[in-house]
Design a protein around this motif. Structure first.
Motif, mmCIF file in Angstrom:
data_model
loop_
_atom_site.group_PDB
_atom_site.id
_atom_site.type_symbol
_atom_site.label_atom_id
_atom_site.label_comp_id
_atom_site.label_asym_id
_atom_site.label_seq_id
_atom_site.Cartn_x
_atom_site.Cartn_y
_atom_site.Cartn_z
ATOM 1 N N THR A 121 46.779 55.343 28.427
ATOM 2 C CA THR A 121 47.185 54.322 29.461
ATOM 3 C C THR A 121 46.390 53.690 30.607
ATOM 4 N N MET A 122 45.600 54.869 31.101
ATOM 5 C CA MET A 122 44.651 54.149 32.008
ATOM 6 C C MET A 122 43.645 53.165 31.344
ATOM 7 N N VAL A 123 43.117 53.732 30.149
ATOM 8 C CA VAL A 123 42.083 52.611 29.320
ATOM 9 C C VAL A 123 42.599 51.262 29.025
ATOM 10 N N PHE A 124 43.844 51.377 28.685
ATOM 11 C CA PHE A 124 44.622 50.166 28.256
ATOM 12 C C PHE A 124 44.497 49.293 29.262
ATOM 13 N N TYR A 125 45.015 49.751 30.684
ATOM 14 C CA TYR A 125 45.096 48.703 31.880
ATOM 15 C C TYR A 125 43.545 48.259 32.443
ATOM 16 N N LEU A 126 42.762 49.132 32.279
ATOM 17 C CA LEU A 126 41.419 48.861 32.625
ATOM 18 C C LEU A 126 40.780 47.758 31.497
ATOM 19 N N GLN A 127 41.042 48.163 30.370
ATOM 20 C CA GLN A 127 40.270 47.169 29.435
ATOM 21 C C GLN A 127 41.000 45.984 29.511
ATOM 22 N N MET A 128 42.330 45.886 29.634
ATOM 23 C CA MET A 128 42.779 44.504 29.770
ATOM 24 C C MET A 128 42.599 43.676 31.116
ATOM 25 N N MET A 129 42.009 44.584 32.010
ATOM 26 C CA MET A 129 41.547 43.934 33.379
ATOM 27 C C MET A 129 40.198 43.276 32.866
ATOM 28 N N LEU A 130 39.443 43.901 32.457
ATOM 29 C CA LEU A 130 38.050 43.296 31.851
ATOM 30 C C LEU A 130 38.249 42.138 30.894
ATOM 31 N N LYS A 131 39.161 42.199 30.147
ATOM 32 C CA LYS A 131 39.229 41.021 29.321
ATOM 33 C C LYS A 131 39.897 39.984 29.911
ATOM 34 N N GLU A 132 40.757 40.075 30.916
ATOM 35 C CA GLU A 132 41.078 38.937 31.389
ATOM 36 C C GLU A 132 40.219 38.324 32.496
ATOM 37 N N ILE A 133 39.397 39.318 33.098
ATOM 38 C CA ILE A 133 38.261 38.665 33.721
ATOM 39 C C ILE A 133 37.148 37.908 33.092
ATOM 40 N N GLU A 134 36.998 38.623 31.894
ATOM 41 C CA GLU A 134 35.850 38.106 30.988
ATOM 42 C C GLU A 134 36.373 36.791 30.517
ATOM 43 N N THR A 135 37.692 36.453 30.029
ATOM 44 C CA THR A 135 37.898 35.182 29.480
ATOM 45 C C THR A 135 38.367 34.018 30.436
ATOM 46 N N ARG A 136 38.704 34.586 31.786
ATOM 47 C CA ARG A 136 39.260 33.721 32.958
ATOM 48 C C ARG A 136 40.309 32.731 32.482
ATOM 49 N N ALA A 137 41.067 33.203 31.903
ATOM 50 C CA ALA A 137 42.360 32.292 31.407
ATOM 51 C C ALA A 137 43.075 31.885 32.544
ATOM 52 N N PRO A 138 43.853 30.932 32.777
ATOM 53 C CA PRO A 138 44.820 30.607 33.667
ATOM 54 C C PRO A 138 45.567 31.793 34.129
ATOM 55 N N GLY A 139 45.710 32.153 35.628
ATOM 56 C CA GLY A 139 46.519 33.212 35.972
ATOM 57 C C GLY A 139 45.507 34.515 35.785
ATOM 58 N N HIS A 140 44.337 34.593 35.494
ATOM 59 C CA HIS A 140 43.895 35.820 35.402
ATOM 60 C C HIS A 140 43.721 36.726 36.448
ATOM 61 N N GLU A 141 43.822 36.150 37.536
ATOM 62 C CA GLU A 141 43.371 36.864 39.051
ATOM 63 C C GLU A 141 44.863 37.637 39.189
ATOM 64 N N ALA A 142 45.883 36.914 39.033
ATOM 65 C CA ALA A 142 47.310 37.435 39.301
ATOM 66 C C ALA A 142 47.417 38.662 38.269
ATOM 67 N N ILE A 143 46.958 38.644 37.183
ATOM 68 C CA ILE A 143 47.140 39.695 36.106
ATOM 69 C C ILE A 143 46.399 40.782 36.564
ATOM 70 N N CYS A 144 45.236 40.424 36.977
ATOM 71 C CA CYS A 144 44.324 41.689 37.386
ATOM 72 C C CYS A 144 44.748 42.214 38.655
ATOM 73 N N GLN A 145 45.227 41.686 39.453
ATOM 74 C CA GLN A 145 45.807 42.170 40.680
ATOM 75 C C GLN A 145 47.017 42.979 40.523
ATOM 76 N N ASP A 146 47.973 42.464 39.398
ATOM 77 C CA ASP A 146 49.073 43.243 39.151
ATOM 78 C C ASP A 146 48.496 44.646 38.224
ATOM 79 N N LEU A 147 47.721 44.577 37.521
ATOM 80 C CA LEU A 147 47.337 45.708 36.859
ATOM 81 C C LEU A 147 46.742 46.771 37.832
ATOM 82 N N MET A 148 46.027 46.501 38.776
ATOM 83 C CA MET A 148 45.202 47.010 39.768
ATOM 84 C C MET A 148 46.620 47.802 40.510
ATOM 85 N N GLU A 149 47.484 47.416 40.760
ATOM 86 C CA GLU A 149 48.761 48.029 41.477
ATOM 87 C C GLU A 149 49.312 48.920 40.713
ATOM 88 N N ILE A 150 49.476 48.750 39.344
ATOM 89 C CA ILE A 150 49.864 49.690 38.718
ATOM 90 C C ILE A 150 48.958 50.822 38.416
#
Length: 284
Positions: A121-150
């Motif tokens: 679970t931990m690795v899944f969320y962290l890897q998803m954060m990395l993927k979001e910040i690397e691709t920088r798709a629209p809304g990636h900031e919000a997704i990374c913030q939400d994953l951090m809170e989880i």
């Protein structure tokens, strides 16, 4: 038809949004092949070890770390990672503003917790954060913030620590105190505003605003005062020449030293030395 409804009542301890802010995400592999030196940040840092083994230095103590360990460091706490060539340590780092560790039974400014039981679970969320910040798709900031809170909530479930949301003024105070101590300890060095901003990991304009608001003086003017304060001690306790004192206190020239010293104290360096010696003789 079967129908189940589950109402949710979120308590204050989980109201993280708009209080804790994710500042950065990074990944690295360290095997001891480069020099890692102790440093501090005004924000909290979370290190999650994906694989390998190594050590973590927190202030004057060194602790072993391994895969699935989560290391959380409070703001302004000196730390660094220490890898081993035989078992390179791969990890992900999160920088979070506005969050600190607190515990009723433990007043430590850091903790190390192993998440082996929920590693997937931990690795899944962290890897998803990395993927979001690397691709920088629209809304990636919000997704990374939400994953951090989880991740913060999951951390709280695994430990006796709680997370404290730091008020904005306290966050600024942490930052300013760290910069002030750095200036006091290194006033003789050639320090620029850009270097201070890099040291504190904030925009230089924000740094000037926060520091001035906290102490009523800009960082560079505080640096001048720190240099003059060191010069006062040398003038009063030594017979060093003005050129020696000037260079040892970080002034570019004796002329600039004399000009700055008089502007801050109201006396020239030589007049201050004479006054200090007269007072010392009078008291003895």
């Amino acid at each position: 038809m079967a129908d189940e409804r589950y109402d949710i009542s979120i308590t204050k301890e989980y109201l993280i949004r708009n209080k804790a802010k994710l500042l950065y995400i990074s990944s690295a592999t360290y095997s001891g092949d480069w020099l890692s030196t102790p440093h501090t940040h005004y924000c909290s840092e979370l290190f999650y070890v994906l694989e390998g083994i190594g050590q973590f230095q927190v202030e004057d103590n060194i602790f072993p770390v391994k895969a699935n360990d989560l290391i959380i460091i409070n703001p302004n706490i000196s730390h660094t990672e220490l890898g081993l060539r035989s078992h390179p340590m791969k990890y992900i780092v999160l920088g979070i503003e506005g969050l600190e560790l607190s515990s009723e039974n433990d007043h430590s400014n850091f903790c190390i917790v192993n998440f082996k039981e929920i590693k997937d679970t931990m690795v899944f969320y962290l890897q998803m954060m990395l993927k979001e910040i690397e691709t920088r798709a629209p809304g990636h900031e919000a997704i990374c913030q939400d994953l951090m809170e989880i991740l913060i909530v999951l951390f709280g479930r695994q430990t006796n620590f709680s997370t404290i949301l730091t008020p904005a003024n306290k966050k600024a105070s942490h930052l300013c105190d760290s910069v002030r101590r750095y200036l006091d300890q290194n006033c003789e060095e050639d320090i620029t505003l850009e270097q201070l901003a890099k040291f504190s990991h904030v925009n230089k304009y924000y740094l000037v605003h926060a520091f001035t608001d906290e102490y009523g003086i800009s960082p560079i003017n505080y640096l001048m005062q720190a240099r003059v304060k060191k010069a006062e001690k040398l003038l009063a306790t030594t017979d060093y020449s003005m050129s020696v004192i000037s260079s040892s206190c970080g002034f570019a020239s004796s002329g600039y030293f004399s000009q700055t010293f008089k502007k801050i104290t109201g006396l020239s360096p030589s007049a201050y030395r004479k006054k200090s010696k007269s007072e010392h003789e009078a008291n003895n």
